[in-house]
Every structure is written in structure tokens, then in C-alpha cells.
Design a protein around this motif. Structure first.
Motif, short mmCIF file in Angstrom:
data_model
loop_
_atom_site.label_atom_id
_atom_site.label_comp_id
_atom_site.label_asym_id
_atom_site.label_seq_id
_atom_site.Cartn_x
_atom_site.Cartn_y
_atom_site.Cartn_z
N GLN A 1 0.83 -1.20 0.00
CA GLN A 1 0.00 0.00 0.00
C GLN A 1 0.87 1.26 0.00
O GLN A 1 2.05 1.23 0.33
CB GLN A 1 -0.92 0.00 1.22
CG GLN A 1 -1.87 -1.18 1.27
CD GLN A 1 -2.74 -1.26 0.04
OE1 GLN A 1 -3.45 -0.30 -0.30
NE2 GLN A 1 -2.69 -2.40 -0.66
N ASP A 2 0.25 2.37 -0.40
CA ASP A 2 0.98 3.64 -0.45
C ASP A 2 1.39 4.13 0.94
O ASP A 2 2.38 4.83 1.09
CB ASP A 2 0.13 4.71 -1.15
CG ASP A 2 -0.09 4.39 -2.62
OD1 ASP A 2 0.76 3.68 -3.20
OD2 ASP A 2 -1.09 4.86 -3.18
N THR A 3 0.59 3.77 1.94
CA THR A 3 0.90 4.17 3.32
C THR A 3 0.83 2.95 4.22
O THR A 3 0.11 1.98 3.93
CB THR A 3 -0.07 5.24 3.83
OG1 THR A 3 -1.39 4.66 3.93
CG2 THR A 3 -0.10 6.45 2.90
N HIS A 4 1.59 3.01 5.30
CA HIS A 4 1.54 1.91 6.26
C HIS A 4 0.20 1.86 6.99
O HIS A 4 -0.23 0.78 7.42
CB HIS A 4 2.69 2.04 7.26
CG HIS A 4 4.04 1.84 6.65
ND1 HIS A 4 4.39 0.68 5.99
CD2 HIS A 4 5.13 2.66 6.58
CE1 HIS A 4 5.64 0.78 5.55
NE2 HIS A 4 6.11 1.97 5.90
N ALA A 5 -0.46 3.00 7.10
CA ALA A 5 -1.78 3.01 7.74
C ALA A 5 -2.77 2.21 6.92
O ALA A 5 -3.59 1.44 7.47
CB ALA A 5 -2.25 4.45 7.93
N ALA A 6 -2.72 2.38 5.59
CA ALA A 6 -3.61 1.61 4.71
C ALA A 6 -3.29 0.13 4.79
O ALA A 6 -4.19 -0.73 4.79
CB ALA A 6 -3.49 2.13 3.28
N GLY A 7 -2.00 -0.19 4.84
CA GLY A 7 -1.61 -1.60 4.96
C GLY A 7 -2.07 -2.20 6.26
O GLY A 7 -2.49 -3.37 6.31
N LEU B 1 1.46 -6.90 13.11
CA LEU B 1 1.10 -5.49 12.95
C LEU B 1 2.29 -4.56 13.21
O LEU B 1 2.25 -3.39 12.82
CB LEU B 1 -0.04 -5.14 13.92
CG LEU B 1 -1.37 -5.86 13.66
CD1 LEU B 1 -2.39 -5.46 14.72
CD2 LEU B 1 -1.91 -5.55 12.27
N GLY B 2 3.34 -5.10 13.84
CA GLY B 2 4.51 -4.27 14.12
C GLY B 2 5.16 -3.70 12.88
O GLY B 2 5.75 -2.62 12.92
N TYR B 3 5.06 -4.41 11.77
CA TYR B 3 5.63 -3.90 10.51
C TYR B 3 5.05 -2.53 10.16
O TYR B 3 5.77 -1.62 9.74
CB TYR B 3 5.34 -4.90 9.39
CG TYR B 3 5.75 -4.44 8.01
CD1 TYR B 3 7.02 -4.69 7.52
CD2 TYR B 3 4.86 -3.73 7.20
CE1 TYR B 3 7.40 -4.26 6.26
CE2 TYR B 3 5.23 -3.29 5.94
CZ TYR B 3 6.50 -3.56 5.48
OH TYR B 3 6.86 -3.12 4.23
N PHE B 4 3.76 -2.38 10.35
CA PHE B 4 3.07 -1.15 9.94
C PHE B 4 3.24 -0.03 10.97
O PHE B 4 3.06 1.13 10.65
CB PHE B 4 1.59 -1.45 9.71
CG PHE B 4 1.36 -2.64 8.82
CD1 PHE B 4 1.48 -2.51 7.45
CD2 PHE B 4 1.07 -3.89 9.35
CE1 PHE B 4 1.30 -3.61 6.62
CE2 PHE B 4 0.88 -4.99 8.54
CZ PHE B 4 1.00 -4.85 7.16
N ASP B 5 3.59 -0.41 12.20
CA ASP B 5 3.76 0.59 13.25
C ASP B 5 5.20 1.09 13.37
O ASP B 5 5.47 2.02 14.13
CB ASP B 5 3.32 0.00 14.60
CG ASP B 5 1.85 -0.40 14.60
OD1 ASP B 5 1.08 0.18 13.80
OD2 ASP B 5 1.47 -1.31 15.37
N THR B 6 6.13 0.45 12.66
CA THR B 6 7.55 0.82 12.77
C THR B 6 8.10 1.34 11.44
O THR B 6 9.32 1.35 11.24
CB THR B 6 8.38 -0.38 13.23
OG1 THR B 6 8.18 -1.47 12.30
CG2 THR B 6 7.99 -0.82 14.63
N GLY B 7 7.22 1.73 10.54
CA GLY B 7 7.70 2.25 9.26
C GLY B 7 8.24 1.19 8.34
O GLY B 7 9.08 1.49 7.47
#
Length: 446
Positions: A357-363, A397-403
Motif C-alpha cells: 500500500q501507499d501508506t503503512h496506515a492503509a496496509g 502489525l509491528g511492521y506497519f507501526d515501525t515504518g
């Protein structure tokens, strides 16, 4: 052997020769090329007043000692340096030194067989040019043991430097197989455990363009593959090191997870994206094989619709050509019972989409939907995947919370290790193996 060559005035030195040879403090007095095309350069220090290294009294000259050293190759030829060291005698009868010989660590260390620059050259050839020790010794024109006995103490000294563990904010871990022979203990003539645990620094560094990138470097290789192995290593690093680690990446192995939870309680653990996608891809293969058996009663054959698309099912849909999309559609409609394979493939693509995804929030939104939906799927393999990911929920979920922290740098270092193990045609000594891999993995400050 050819005649000695010199452009020096009788009894004098030549600045141009000294500049070309480049040994600070030494002057060239002779250059000879032998029948094997090797160069022998004879050097000496210029006359000067020298004080006794113990008492400081002006020493008297007492002849010379010729020391033969291996130098870095030049002009495509091996080079030997003959250093005519001055011997001195202290005139003070009460001095405990008596006689001594001049030393200069810029040229060569005590009892070294290689010049200092030859040792540095050898290390750089192994580290930067992926050379083997055997390849280096061929270029130097000496023996394997001569090279390794010279550079090994330098590597050991760098390994013992505690500063190399400073500044680690992201830490990766992975297992590594270092040999494929008997696991007999070392004391019984074996090589010990096959598996090692490797720790890699994955900290972010500026790249000069205002971006932060990972510059992975190997921190250590220790025998064994277990949570206790990793826990012990983390404990031995000390509280300051552990407090500095903010993110810890790992593969889905509970032993490493338990060690992180025990020793790095303030760090955010992250499950590696590649291994998550690999789990999802394996689910598609499992469903395809099961459906194949249920329909045909045998393993896939070349004309079976599901078998013909087995490789396409392992690819991301964004990479498929129109023809490959068409082949998938043909396989789906060939039998209505293929719907399970189609659903499993779409689920695997959803896992891939979370990381694209374009953003980690979307992912993260897609990842949370996966954690909710997969465990309720009627397809048993997809349901099992959902339960597995929920067991690793925080790490997933840590992938998306750590950039986007991941273990990719650890895998890259593992690739370097495998490359150098093949270049060396294997290793028998774990200590030598560890030092070599710390060198090529960037873990030593040299």
C-alpha cells in the motif's frame, strides 16, 4: 635474477624511488626482479641519532639485520621487502636493554611476515572484493598460513572492541547453517552444531539524500539455534545495549520471540514480511494439492488444470501478464471445485496487498481485516493461517507501526555469508569462520 636497478646517485637515495615504494621513514637502496617476475625491494632508514628505548642514552650503531617481508603486489607482480634494520647497542653498562633493533609499526609489526599495508590490503581483498585467503596468498606469492596468521590477530582485536556494539537501535536475528557434516563435538574431532544464530544491526542511517536507509552489519554468530542461545547473547551484551534496541525483527520462531520478550521487553518485535507472505503462499500450495487429490485421486500431472498453474499461483497478481491471468480464469472455470484454490489464492494476494500500500496506515487496515476474516474461513488451510497470524498479532502489525521494519537486511547478510563459505570451499574451524564472516558482514571496525 636480473641485475639490481637504481637511479640513485652513488651512496645516496632517490626521492622518486622512495615516493614510488611509499614506505614512510625508509629509503630505497635496491630493486631486483627475479626469474619469476617478482620484485625484491631493499630499504633502510636514513642515518640518524637514536636514543636507547629504555634509558635514553644515545646508542651506537652495531651492524644491521636483514628482515624479509611480504608486501602488497605492485604492477601485477608479487613484492618482497628486504628491510635492513639497524642494530643498536646502549653504551650504558647498567642499562637492562643492551642491544636493540629498530622497529616501525607503520612498516610491519613485531615478528610479522607481512608489511602493515600488505595486511590491510589482504583484509580489504577479502572484505570488499570477495577474495578467499587462498586467492590472496596467490597474489602475494606466499603461503595460506602466512596470510591468515598475520590478519587473524587484527580481526580478533577488532572483534574484542566493545564499540562495535554501540548505536544499535534495530536488531535482526536469523538462523544459519554453517556446515553439513557430522555434529560430533569439537573435542571428538567434529565441527559441533550445524546451526548458528546470527545477530544483525538493522539500524537506520542517513544516505546523504535526506533519506534513512538500513546499512545491515553482522554483529555476531553463536553456536546453536534456540531461544536460550539468543537470550544468553542478549544478556551478555549488557543493559546499555538492550536499552538502546527499539525494534527487534524475527522470523516466526517462538524461541527467538521468547528471548526478545524476556530480554528486550521495551523493544517492539516485528514479524518479517517475507516470511508472512511465504506462509500465505504455502497455504495456496497446500489447498491446490488437497483439491487435486480429492478430484483426481493422484498428484498433479502435466495436463491437470491446477498443476499447469502451480507456478502462477506463487506470483503476485500485479506481476502477471494478460496471458497468465487468462490461464488462471481457465483453471477456475474448468471445475467448480477449484473455487477453494481460487479463494485461497485471493487470500494470499490480500496478504501481499497489505505490504504494497501507499501508506503503512492503509496496509495496517488490510492486516487487521486479515486477522478478523481468515480465522472464520471455511477453507481449513486459510483458517489455520488466520489462527497463526493471530498468535503473532503484535509482531504482524509491528511492521506497519515501525515504518516497515523487516528482516531483509539479515537475509542479505546471510547471503554474503553463504557466498564466502562457497568461495572458501567450506570451513573446518568455527572460530576462523566466525571471524571471516564478521569481516565480510561489516561487523568489525577496520
Amino acid at each position: 635474477m636480473s641485475e639490481p636497478m637504481s637511479c640513485c646517485p652513488a651512496g645516496g637515495y632517490c626521492d622518486r624511488c622512495d615516493l614510488l615504494v611509499g614506505l614512510d621513514g625508509l629509503r630505497v637502496i635496491e630493486v631486483v626482479r627475479d626469474e619469476h617476475e617478482a620484485l625484491t625491494v631493499t630499504v633502510e632508514s636514513a642515518p640518524a641519532v637514536t636514543g636507547c628505548r629504555s634509558c635514553g642514552v644515545v646508542a651506537h650503531g652495531h651492524g644491521r639485520v636483514d628482515v624479509r617481508l611480504v608486501d602488497a603486489p605492485a604492477f601485477g607482480r608479487p613484492v618482497r621487502i628486504v628491510w635492513r634494520k639497524r642494530r643498536w647497542v646502549c653504551p650504558d653498562s647498567g642499562c637492562p636493554v643492551g642491544t636493540f633493533v629498530e622497529q616501525d609499526d607503520r612498516v610491519a609489526g613485531p615478528r610479522s611476515k607481512l608489511t602493515t599495508r600488505a595486511a590491510v590490503w589482504a583484509i580489504q581483498q577479502i572484505r570488499r572484493e570477495h577474495a578467499s585467503v587462498n586467492g590472496v596468498r596467490r597474489q602475494l606469492g606466499c603461503g595460506w598460513r602466512t596470510v591468515w596468521d598475520t590478519i587473524k590477530p587484527l580481526l580478533q582485536a577488532a572483534d574484542e572492541d566493545p564499540d562495535r556494539f554501540e548505536g544499535v537501535s534495530r536488531l535482526g536475528v536469523d538462523e544459519h547453517i554453517w556446515h553439513h557434516v557430522s555434529t560430533k563435538p569439537v573435542e571428538d574431532g567434529g565441527r559441533g552444531p550445524k546451526e548458528l544464530t546470527g545477530m544483525v544491526d538493522l539500524s537506520l542511517h542517513p544516505n546523504g539524500r535526506g533519506e534513512l536507509v538500513v546499512k545491515a552489519r553482522l554483529l555476531d554468530l553463536v553456536p546453536g539455534r534456540s531461544g536460550e542461545t539468543y537470550r544468553t547473547w542478549l544478556h551478555d551484551r549488557g543493559e546499555a545495549f538492550r536499552a538502546g534496541v527499539e525494534v527487534a525483527t524475527l522470523d516466526p520462531f517462538h524461541g527467538y520471540k521468547n528471548a526478545i520478550d524476556d530480554q528486550l521487553e521495551d523493544a517492539r518485535s516485528v514479524l518479517d514480511a517475507f516470511h508472512v507472505v511465504k506462509l500465505a503462499t504455502a497455504v495456496v500450495d497446500d489447498v491446490r494439492r488437497r483439491v487435486q487429490q480429492e478430484i483426481h485421486g493422484h498428484r498433479g500431472r502435466k495436463n491437470d488444470p491446477l498443476y499447469r498453474i502451480r507456478n502462477i499461483l506463487r506470483s503476485g497478481r500485479e506481476n502477471l501478464t494478460d496471458r497468465q491471468h487468462s490461464r488462471l480464469e481457465q483453471a477456475w472455470v474448468a471445475d467448480e471445485r477449484h473455487v477453494e484454490v481460487e479463494v485461497a489464492w485471493l487470500c494470499a494476494q490480500q496478504v501481499r496487498d497489505a505490504y504494497h500500500q501507499d501508506t503503512h496506515a492503509a496496509g495496517r487496515t488490510i492486516a487487521e481485516n486479515i486477522l478478523t476474516d481468515f480465522p472464520t474461513c471455511p477453507i481449513p488451510e486459510v483458517k489455520r493461517l488466520g489462527k497463526t497470524l493471530n498468535q503473532w498479532r503484535t509482531e504482524f502489525l509491528g511492521y506497519f507501526d515501525t515504518g516497515g521494519a523487516n528482516n531483509g537486511g539479515t537475509e542479505a547478510v546471510n547471503g554474503l555469508i553463504e557466498l564466502h563459505r562457497r568461495i572458501a570451499r567450506g570451513f573446518r574451524n568455527l572460530d576462523n569462520y566466525r571471524l571471516r564472516m564478521l569481516l565480510v558482514g561489516g561487523g568489525l571496525n577496520l
